[in-house]
Design an enzyme around this catalytic site. Sequence first.
Site, short mmCIF file in Angstrom:
data_model
loop_
_atom_site.label_atom_id
_atom_site.label_comp_id
_atom_site.label_asym_id
_atom_site.label_seq_id
_atom_site.Cartn_x
_atom_site.Cartn_y
_atom_site.Cartn_z
NE ARG A 58 -67.47 59.91 30.18
CZ ARG A 58 -67.03 58.97 31.00
NH1 ARG A 58 -65.74 58.83 31.19
NH2 ARG A 58 -67.88 58.17 31.59
CE LYS A 88 -91.30 75.28 36.49
NZ LYS A 88 -90.19 76.01 37.11
NE ARG A 110 -73.85 65.58 25.51
CZ ARG A 110 -73.09 64.52 25.80
NH1 ARG A 110 -73.64 63.42 26.28
NH2 ARG A 110 -71.79 64.56 25.61
CG HIS A 139 -69.94 64.57 21.03
ND1 HIS A 139 -69.52 65.80 21.51
CD2 HIS A 139 -69.87 63.73 22.10
CE1 HIS A 139 -69.22 65.69 22.80
NE2 HIS A 139 -69.43 64.46 23.18
#
Lengths: 315, 315, 315
Positions: A58, A88, A110, A139
């Site tokens: 989204r 890794k 994010r 956010h």
Amino acid sequence: MESYYGLPHVIDARQFDVDLLERIFDEAKEMEKIVDEGGCDILQRKRMISLFYEPSTRTRFSFELAMSYLGGTVFQTENAKEFSSAVKGETLEDSIRVLCGYKPNVIVIRHGEDGAAERAVRVSGKTSIVNAGNGKEQHPTQAVLDIFTVFKELGRIDGLSFAMIGDLASSRVINSNCYLLGKYRPEVIHFVSPKCAQVKPGIKEYLQRHSVRFSETTDLREVASKVDVIYQTRTQKERGSNFSCADRRLGHFVVDREILQLMKKNAIIMHPLPRVDEIPAYVDEDRRAAYFRQAANGLFIRMALLKMILAPSKS
Amino acid sequence: MESYYGLPHVIDARQFDVDLLERIFDEAKEMEKIVDEGGCDILQRKRMISLFYEPSTRTRFSFELAMSYLGGTVFQTENAKEFSSAVKGETLEDSIRVLCGYKPNVIVIRHGEDGAAERAVRVSGKTSIVNAGNGKEQHPTQAVLDIFTVFKELGRIDGLSFAMIGDLASSRVINSNCYLLGKYRPEVIHFVSPKCAQVKPGIKEYLQRHSVRFSETTDLREVASKVDVIYQTRTQKERGSNFSCADRRLGHFVVDREILQLMKKNAIIMHPLPRVDEIPAYVDEDRRAAYFRQAANGLFIRMALLKMILAPSKS
Amino acid sequence: MESYYGLPHVIDARQFDVDLLERIFDEAKEMEKIVDEGGCDILQRKRMISLFYEPSTRTRFSFELAMSYLGGTVFQTENAKEFSSAVKGETLEDSIRVLCGYKPNVIVIRHGEDGAAERAVRVSGKTSIVNAGNGKEQHPTQAVLDIFTVFKELGRIDGLSFAMIGDLASSRVINSNCYLLGKYRPEVIHFVSPKCAQVKPGIKEYLQRHSVRFSETTDLREVASKVDVIYQTRTQKERGSNFSCADRRLGHFVVDREILQLMKKNAIIMHPLPRVDEIPAYVDEDRRAAYFRQAANGLFIRMALLKMILAPSKS
């Protein structure tokens, strides 16, 4: 301390002041016209990397379509945690350094950890960083679009009463919204949550410092008739919360028919989405349900931010 | 046998000779200018598919941004192993045939098996194939950018001494670099690895055939003061290696303060990245640490290769 | 009931009639020229979201390259089931509503549940929905390209005999192909499958209603010499089927040398791909093997459909 980042980066809701927010909202209104016209070329030859350590189709799509409507180009991974996988084992800083070597104009990140976006800024060189949600912390672009939505729906923030409901302890969206509300003069914020998920002490201190009144309760019915904005949230199970807002032993948190009955005629219901059972589907039919309009505003706000970051001189 | 592919495809480091490498490096320098200008349209209406059976956001992004700076369009999957999954069970050849039916100009393939890129070429028709790393075998574009980096940093390959360190048995990057060094006249290559991870016999034979001297040791301190290039690698745990280069019982493989002390003033430290603990973060501050500059060169080399493959006539 | 959707959406093979199919096939032939020319700009500033709840790199790429050849822009996720994951738990309707708020022109959806595409249409507003396969039910664009392939290879449908082979009970492709064949006058359809995987009763009823003769058998050898089209399918293990078409105790379902021997000189072998062991690799050399040509037709048909949906007036 408050405006500690300019707009080269979007990291923390606290970096915005009322003047800057107003300019963003003005741009966002222009952006609605650009979308209606099918897009423009302001960001031609500008390149964005969507770097999602947590999948969020989204939010990712809203940034990517925003970039596209402005003529820019997008590169994306839903799989960024592969960088830091056990086999890794690369640090975030190394990943950002390498990607910035490919000279993208902006990285939208994010990440599951608090502080991730700030760590990225420290090594990003000429590349702008936009925080699309990090840890339980912030956010900021969601908060900007939320405040924009209140302005569009109700015309102002000052003097309005808010209820913020649900898993307040784990919600980075609630944090960022409170940081922005602290820039205005809302009447009051009522925090409505289970006792185990109350808003963080740091947020309460911030509001006190900014002279914003607030209360705490476990029953939405107590405040539903008094507020202009009901801001509902989802239980963040992926961040460790394990209660349901539908569990009546904890209180009353669901926006159900009883709440609709209590609410003011011109109040609005917001939710950052996705929603689960904290707002039943029948609420969608009520014109006070603003959450899908709110989601659509995400496109315009992210366009406005990308334009101001990447083409600040174009009017 | 050595130049058995022209540039329609990039499969094997051995396909490059010194003349071709020089042309690629000249193109790569032009590409730096194109990036500074924000891109060009040479590859407009050219289409690339990034087909990654092993995720590698870093390599994938460098190809995709390379394509974009040249005006081309990118389609990608991080999920190509779904083609060959237990339930669906398709051969690589069938997958390539179907994708080539969609007429992409180039497929960039990363695959876990030796020989995968060559198998793709056999059924790819008019579509060019670029090997972005296959099995334990080859990673030719990495090697080209590595040699380019040595030229940029030190001006030449001939007469230089190299140390190659770490999990040499599993590193396709080491293989491809040795193949390219065999085209030049380096002074010597010192292979520094645990006894369980020594460079492959086939590579040593190749170097002998090309008159490149080499030695093997388990202690980087023995050779650190003599070399111009330290090429460090990571233990390939995802390919079955299970030792740590920091384990001092196996030898000395970490580029630590002791090594920095020993190194020549003008030597450089390279690493294909990601790195884990084989180069501590404090080394980044040393100007001999070339690995982030090396990573950034990946963009220019991949642009040069894509241009030479897809628009060979444009100067 | 039959043409219950116009072309704003592609949901169900039954929505197409013979006239519309003919227009699509005419467009598809034009599309072949556009691909040869490297593309066009008809869909400039049109935006497609590929929303795949089940990964299908093959189908996804064919839609995405189709969009690109027409000048459109693509946004994609291979990870859409994250929307409906246990932790986040969003309904399909909410996901579609939010995405449509970002104003894409078309959403191409692949979903594991029957009815998903129709549910999407109900909330998609001005955004067109294209069903790229849902549940065990339908895969209409595959059927359109299959019928197009028969026309290209054999010039007609009317009067031809078909064999449909394999896991017929679970194949949405078989369903959609039968729906389209019902619009024409084929001679007969022979269904060849294990007893446990026979074609669905609803399909047989549909064919009866449309006066299409059919038979059922477990042995391809009985009908191989009589048919013009052998349509082979794969066992849908990911949808719960657990038999192998190579298991001779169940019947004869593999297109092997014996079948090639029996087949008419001008018959063709089709398969929606991927294939596993139901068509051995040696069949590829037979010029009657049409499946890779069939796959390539997917690009042209999807281009035709996207053009007719998004730019219906452009000729």
